[in-house]
Design an enzyme around this catalytic site. Structure first.
Site, PDB file in Angstrom:
ATOM      1  N   ASP B 230      -4.714  -2.914   7.604  1.00 12.87           N
ATOM      2  CA  ASP B 230      -5.211  -3.184   6.247  1.00 12.87           C
ATOM      3  C   ASP B 230      -4.099  -3.513   5.247  1.00 12.87           C
ATOM      4  O   ASP B 230      -4.260  -3.335   4.042  1.00 12.87           O
ATOM      5  CB  ASP B 230      -6.046  -1.998   5.713  1.00 12.87           C
ATOM      6  CG  ASP B 230      -7.255  -1.703   6.589  1.00 12.87           C
ATOM      7  OD1 ASP B 230      -7.747  -2.642   7.240  1.00 12.87           O
ATOM      8  OD2 ASP B 230      -7.707  -0.561   6.630  1.00 12.87           O
ATOM      9  N   GLN B 231      -2.970  -3.976   5.766  1.00  8.81           N
ATOM     10  CA  GLN B 231      -1.827  -4.272   4.902  1.00  8.81           C
ATOM     11  C   GLN B 231      -1.532  -5.769   4.826  1.00  8.81           C
ATOM     12  O   GLN B 231      -0.589  -6.175   4.150  1.00  8.81           O
ATOM     13  CB  GLN B 231      -0.563  -3.563   5.426  1.00  8.81           C
ATOM     14  CG  GLN B 231      -0.694  -2.064   5.573  1.00  8.81           C
ATOM     15  CD  GLN B 231      -0.810  -1.350   4.252  1.00  8.81           C
ATOM     16  OE1 GLN B 231      -0.171  -1.728   3.290  1.00  8.81           O
ATOM     17  NE2 GLN B 231      -1.655  -0.337   4.195  1.00  8.81           N
TER      18      GLN B 231
END
Lengths: 286, 286, 286, 286
Positions: B230-231
């Site tokens: 999720d980065q």
């Protein structure tokens, strides 16, 4: 949202002192557990609106008995009222033409039980979606509409709606104007999605109208169908931003995203008895 | 949006005087008709970004020859660049689990040719959607993922993606975390939809996290997948309003509407070569 | 946004091959550093629009010389064009009546130099804000408007605007309809904020109209004033959600928040030469 | 919104059968006219919340007598409750630093009586707004805050707040972190506007953090201040779209528009007793 079976009481009546106390007093007297409740006073014409969810198994009787006993309260308050059981699925008939976005969207919501309804059948003036609809196990009826057969076509739509005991008719981008007879037969039970932010851009080709006027947002409107085209009570609306670089085709594409979302929201409010019609307006207890 | 066949040139290079003139000069020299053009200078690190659509039949040569001739300009400007032909459909592989909203939404857009792509195949760790996907004439592959077979499962996903010559992989609420190898194999080519407004609520159960924190809006984020969960670079985000009366289940339901919309928008930007990755950020020429 | 002094070139011309190359080639030839550039082709009527910011000190000459030399390019391309210097502050004249929200908002933006303009004076048909405006060191003129003195009053407004060498006139909830003469005197230079989502609810009391129709969102529109009431080219719009519980007074209150925001955005676009009028529409290069 | 004088009863208690009936029964018994009412059951921890507006002159007694008589009901239901009179203006103390947008916005709303409050005084760690505030007839106190005098400074802020009998303290972009003592002294009475969409970007320079992460929307959050920085119960939030072309300075500028709007909305909810704190969350009866 909660997992309980519940009864939904919706009502309106002339405003006066003690309405909530009278209604909730009746429920409390029978140990009814209120899950959700909403009230609204219309100051201008002194009318009062309410929606109450009561946990079904908290009451010592069934819905028929509730109806019988509550009638006295309702009479006393001069109420228009109804009560529905969350365990009884609403029967919805969907009308479509050739655009798929609303149809796919509704079927996905039905498939996942997000919309916990029966889709009694799909009716279309084209046969494009026959296979798709039937694959889902839903009956599909092709009812062509031509300039010459309108009366017969809408009579057939009405017959099919009656045959399947439809509760609600949804025009999911159905590109035909229903007959006044059909509109009048089901007041507050036919929902349409119009592809503009009403009252702007009534009628045909609203995106072309929006393009010509140079607006910076376009919209969609879910409303009850009445005999006056695009004039019925509005249930839900939304808009999306566009700019000078967007062609009419772009608007059509953007518009689909709000059309299906606004229709789904409006339909949900309707099916959950959150919409009370008041003249040509609505009270929506979200 | 327009109906012409066109080539889309996207490029980035160190900023300097005369970049637009040099590139558009080359195009004009060959009578190339520019349909759309966007430019962006990143002041902080002095990098320049552009996207230009050229009408295909305005040029006296094909794409291969464009590439050959333009290389000199690109070398001179130290450009990273690519050019794509709108007539060559991108090949997309969709990964899903058990939730249907994004899958139905993508298939409706594909069906109506709003997304003018090939869906090369759908891969799932469940077989729930096999019938639905195959009904659309799209190959479906069931690749179960268990705690023990992850390496083998993702190797199979990669094999299938290669086999169908996939351009882009779309995680349409695929509830598995891809292996670092798979992420690293296709930088800027795997899109995910995360069900929160990143960087809030990374990882599992973001709606529960949102509920606990008491936020008043929930969101969804479409981003490129990288090895860091999720980065990755964010392509598109949106939010929707909630309130105290909304349970986690309500949030999940509201969230679906923005998840599918945000994914569809992000995917469209990606497929139309509107997204240029810049470190861990994106330039999106809408 | 950046801290450099720059020239802003805005232009439109018939579309043809090579426009960008010709214009940016001219700039590159003189080592002009382009900070920001936007282009738009209107497909329907074949007109091309552009806006380019060039860093002032990158050029070997001043604005007058730029104008002289660029005229040849402009003639060749049959351009309507203008170029402005970011170091020359625009002179804005604000017209108000009795509502303060837009006036306070504009003065706060001016005070903080977010709007880097001269407010040449404030004109009002009431004297309510005399003290407040003068406290800020801005001249205030009370020009009463009655049914009988309209011609004289608008002549006085025009005289004041000329006297202070106004560039732009802003009707910040000025509840009077300007005379056709005044509208005609400054095409594309008078901005109004209308308190509805145009084209819905033209004219007086739009919130009452919105209430009566039962819409679920209300809006505001910033547009150029023309002789046709509320029909001029739209620069910016926005909406805000309301529901059945909102009275007309609530709408008025909500509306103020979007009125001031939409006016401020529209005015900023205008002052930064981001708005190109095209017939009755606008191209807004944000 | 309506023009009547009214009492606002807010309460929470353990959920059980008959709460609404008991409370509205008490009101009806005394012929109290309910103007607006809202109820909410928190399913997870079985707590019930309500807010009821009763028309003041419909009751046969004053507020003190209401309080005395209602106590029996409240005891029976184990309620936390309060009741306020709309005719008694809340006394608000505003703390600012050097940014004017929230201050101008609040003063405009106060000036127009949209916020029908007393601004008891403005306190600032700078003297920039002394003249502006005093021009409005509002006392201004300059309380400098340095690394060395924090304890004394916040003691002085507290002394001033007590001296003017403040009800609510508003940090209108007050760029200082209050002492834990001060936070603890007024739970649920100090409102802050944080310039990010919490829980993203806690602490200093949230727009820089947002820029670095490459988010596509930025936000603002109005929350109650607690000892844990930016962790208090959230009252209201909103977001605005940005893109790759926006610098940190642009974000700061866009952000101001939502900061002031979100603060004004949150403050209004608070002042109208629409906010009930529940652990670290809020119930907001809009």
């Amino acid at each position: 949202m909660h997992g309980n079976r519940f009864y939904t009481l919706t009502a309106s009546c002339p405003d006066q002192v003690g309405i909530i106390a009278r209604v909730t007093g009746f429920i409390a007297e029978h140990k009814g557990w209120i899950l959700e409740s909403s009230f609204h006073a219309d100051d201008l014409d002194g009318r009062y609106f309410m929606r109450i969810e009561v946990k079904a198994d908290s009451l010592p009787f069934q819905l028929a008995e509730f109806r019988r006993r509550f009638q006295a309260v309702a009479d006393e308050l001069k109420m228009d009222w109804r009560i529905n059981d969350s365990a009884v699925k609403k029967r919805v008939v969907v009308l479509v033409s050739k655009q798929e976005h609303c149809l796919y969207d509704l079927l996905a919501r039905w498939q996942s039980r997000e919309l916990d309804i029966e889709i009694a059948c799909v009716i279309s003036n084209h046969d494009s979606f026959k296979g798709f609809v039937e694959w889902h196990g839903i009956p599909f009826h092709h009812v062509p509409v031509t300039p010459d057969n309108k009366a017969a076509a809408y009579a057939e739509v009405q017959r099919l709606f009656e045959e399947v005991h439809g509760d609600t008719m949804v025009l999911a981008r159905y590109m035909q104007i229903l007959s006044p007879q059909l509109c009048a037969a089901y007041p507050g039970r036919i929902l349409n999605i119009h592809h503009s932010f009403l009252p702007s851009f009534v009628g045909a080709k609203p995106y072309h109208q929006a393009y010509t006027r140079g607006v910076k947002l376009i919209g969609a409107t879910c409303h009850y169908v009445t005999e006056a085209l695009d004039q019925g009570p509005i249930i839900e609306q939304d808009v999306i931003r566009i700019d000078h670089s967007d062609s009419v085709d772009d608007m059509v594409r953007y518009g689909k995203d709000i059309e299906k979302t606004v229709l789904a929201r409006g339909l949900r409010y309707h099916l959950e008895d959150r919409v009370l019609v008041h003249g040509n307006k609505t009270v929506v207890f979200r």
